[in-house]
Design an enzyme around this catalytic site. Structure first.
Site, mmCIF file in Angstrom:
data_model
loop_
_atom_site.group_PDB
_atom_site.id
_atom_site.type_symbol
_atom_site.label_atom_id
_atom_site.label_comp_id
_atom_site.label_asym_id
_atom_site.label_seq_id
_atom_site.Cartn_x
_atom_site.Cartn_y
_atom_site.Cartn_z
ATOM 1 N N LYS A 1 -0.976 -9.447 3.138
ATOM 2 C CA LYS A 1 -0.243 -8.894 4.290
ATOM 3 C C LYS A 1 -1.151 -7.925 5.025
ATOM 4 O O LYS A 1 -1.835 -7.111 4.398
ATOM 5 C CB LYS A 1 1.023 -8.168 3.807
ATOM 6 C CG LYS A 1 1.754 -7.433 4.930
ATOM 7 C CD LYS A 1 3.172 -7.040 4.548
ATOM 8 C CE LYS A 1 3.293 -5.758 3.772
ATOM 9 N NZ LYS A 1 2.824 -4.547 4.479
ATOM 10 N N ASP B 1 0.842 -1.206 0.000
ATOM 11 C CA ASP B 1 0.000 0.000 0.000
ATOM 12 C C ASP B 1 0.877 1.255 0.000
ATOM 13 O O ASP B 1 0.365 2.376 -0.073
ATOM 14 C CB ASP B 1 -1.030 -0.015 1.130
ATOM 15 C CG ASP B 1 -0.404 -0.075 2.511
ATOM 16 O OD1 ASP B 1 0.841 -0.112 2.609
ATOM 17 O OD2 ASP B 1 -1.169 -0.084 3.508
ATOM 18 N N SER B 2 2.214 1.066 -0.003
ATOM 19 C CA SER B 2 3.116 2.192 -0.258
ATOM 20 C C SER B 2 2.795 2.813 -1.614
ATOM 21 O O SER B 2 3.212 3.939 -1.896
ATOM 22 C CB SER B 2 4.582 1.736 -0.219
ATOM 23 O OG SER B 2 4.776 0.602 -1.047
ATOM 24 N N GLU C 1 -1.385 -5.355 8.714
ATOM 25 C CA GLU C 1 -0.616 -4.716 9.784
ATOM 26 C C GLU C 1 -1.285 -4.974 11.126
ATOM 27 O O GLU C 1 -2.518 -4.966 11.227
ATOM 28 C CB GLU C 1 -0.531 -3.199 9.540
ATOM 29 C CG GLU C 1 0.246 -2.857 8.290
ATOM 30 C CD GLU C 1 0.402 -1.357 8.074
ATOM 31 O OE1 GLU C 1 0.077 -0.558 8.983
ATOM 32 O OE2 GLU C 1 0.856 -0.978 6.982
ATOM 33 N N ASP D 1 -0.934 -6.261 -0.240
ATOM 34 C CA ASP D 1 -1.302 -5.627 1.029
ATOM 35 C C ASP D 1 -2.803 -5.518 1.196
ATOM 36 O O ASP D 1 -3.521 -5.196 0.243
ATOM 37 C CB ASP D 1 -0.730 -4.194 1.054
ATOM 38 C CG ASP D 1 0.395 -4.044 2.047
ATOM 39 O OD1 ASP D 1 0.490 -4.860 2.991
ATOM 40 O OD2 ASP D 1 1.188 -3.103 1.872
ATOM 41 N N GLU E 1 9.167 -3.932 10.658
ATOM 42 C CA GLU E 1 9.607 -2.638 10.108
ATOM 43 C C GLU E 1 10.168 -1.724 11.192
ATOM 44 O O GLU E 1 9.526 -1.539 12.246
ATOM 45 C CB GLU E 1 8.416 -1.947 9.398
ATOM 46 C CG GLU E 1 8.792 -0.596 8.821
ATOM 47 C CD GLU E 1 7.846 -0.071 7.750
ATOM 48 O OE1 GLU E 1 6.837 -0.741 7.443
ATOM 49 O OE2 GLU E 1 8.124 1.024 7.229
#
Ligand code: KIV
Length: 276
Positions: A124, A56-57, A126, A95, A193
């Site tokens: 993925k 999602d960057s 978070e 993501d 991270e």
């Protein structure tokens, strides 16, 4: 059936979750990069990267937002399916965007979309221990999951900026515990991270599943970077853990190959890319 697999270049068989687990067991560092489009994905795949993340960057490097928060499931699907067309070797992870996995059923619906429409092989998400139930629910339905802990960019407004996590010993202990609980819940991979080296090493040692670091030091099972950062495309300041690979290499393909070689030889990350 299996036509696509037959068409693949079997001198470099496609990476899957068993490959990643074997690499951890054998101590072979896993080289990962992000990609968002077919052209870059092709050269990232050709460079020998083991895992490609449609992160999602993309909200920041493609869409020009300040954070990853505005990214939607449809955005990730759009980019994931075009990246997938270029990959013959690398394992594709997509993501789950902000608030797309707040309830188990919602998470399952969105993960299924990322896999069916976006051709992702793993999703993925978070979060720490709080995501245990979501990970369990996805794993129960055979959805491969990567749990992203440490700095969680989707929480930037709650935590007040992008910064190093786990310097405090209590926080560090909780992070090791979170990683273990998440793998017990069924996570197949952990992404860690922005944490001090020592904590990166502790999480990788305590986890049975591979731990991929970004700003987590050299003693984890693999490394990932945002493609546009390591190719020097990102303008303005970049995080300390980023190394620009294109200045020396000269071309995007050579830069990705140099990155893979530096990860495999553990030359990257060097002390100047690490947190203490
Ligand atoms: O979205 C992303 O690109 C990420 C990075 C940590 C690699 O999650």
């Amino acid at each position: 059936m299996y036509v696509q697999l037959k068409q693949r270049d079997m001198r470099r068989p496609p990476v899957n979750v068993s490959t990643l687990a074997r690499m951890k067991r054998e101590g072979e560092p896993i080289a990962c990069l992000t990609a968002y489009d077919a052209s870059f994905a092709l050269l990232v795949d050709q460079s020998g990267v083991d895992l490609v993340l449609v992160g999602d960057s993309l909200g920041m490097v493609i869409q020009g937002h300040d954070t990853t928060v505005p990214v939607t499931v449809d955005d990730i699907i759009y980019h994931s399916k075009i990246v997938a067309r270029s990959l013959t070797h690398a394992f594709l992870v997509a993501d789950m965007p902000f608030m797309s996995y707040s309830e188990p059923e919602q998470a399952l619906d969105n993960a299924v979309r990322l896999m069916q429409e976006g051709a992702a092989m793993m999703v993925k998400l978070e979060g720490g221990m709080g995501q245990r139930k979501i990970v369990e629910h996805l794993a129960r339905h055979d959805i491969p999951v990567c749990a992203h802990i440490g700095l969680r960019p989707q929480s930037v407004h709650k935590i007040g900026g992008f910064r190093v996590h786990g310097r405090d010993p209590d926080q560090a202990g909780q992070m090791v515990e979170s990683a273990r609980r998440l793998e017990d819940a069924g996570a197949d991979l952990v992404l860690l991270e922005c944490v001090p080296n020592e904590l990166g090493q502790a999480v990788a040692r305590q986890c049975r599943v591979p731990v991929i670091g970004i700003g987590a030091g050299p003693n984890v099972d693999g490394q990932i970077l945002v493609l546009y950062d390591m190719l020097g495309i990102t303008q303005g300041p970049v995080p300390k853990f980023v190394r620009n690979f294109i200045d020396e290499a000269g071309s995007p393909l050579a830069a990705c190959e140099a990155y893979v070689a530096a990860v495999k030889s553990r030359e990257y990350p060097a002390p100047e890319h690490c947190f203490s």
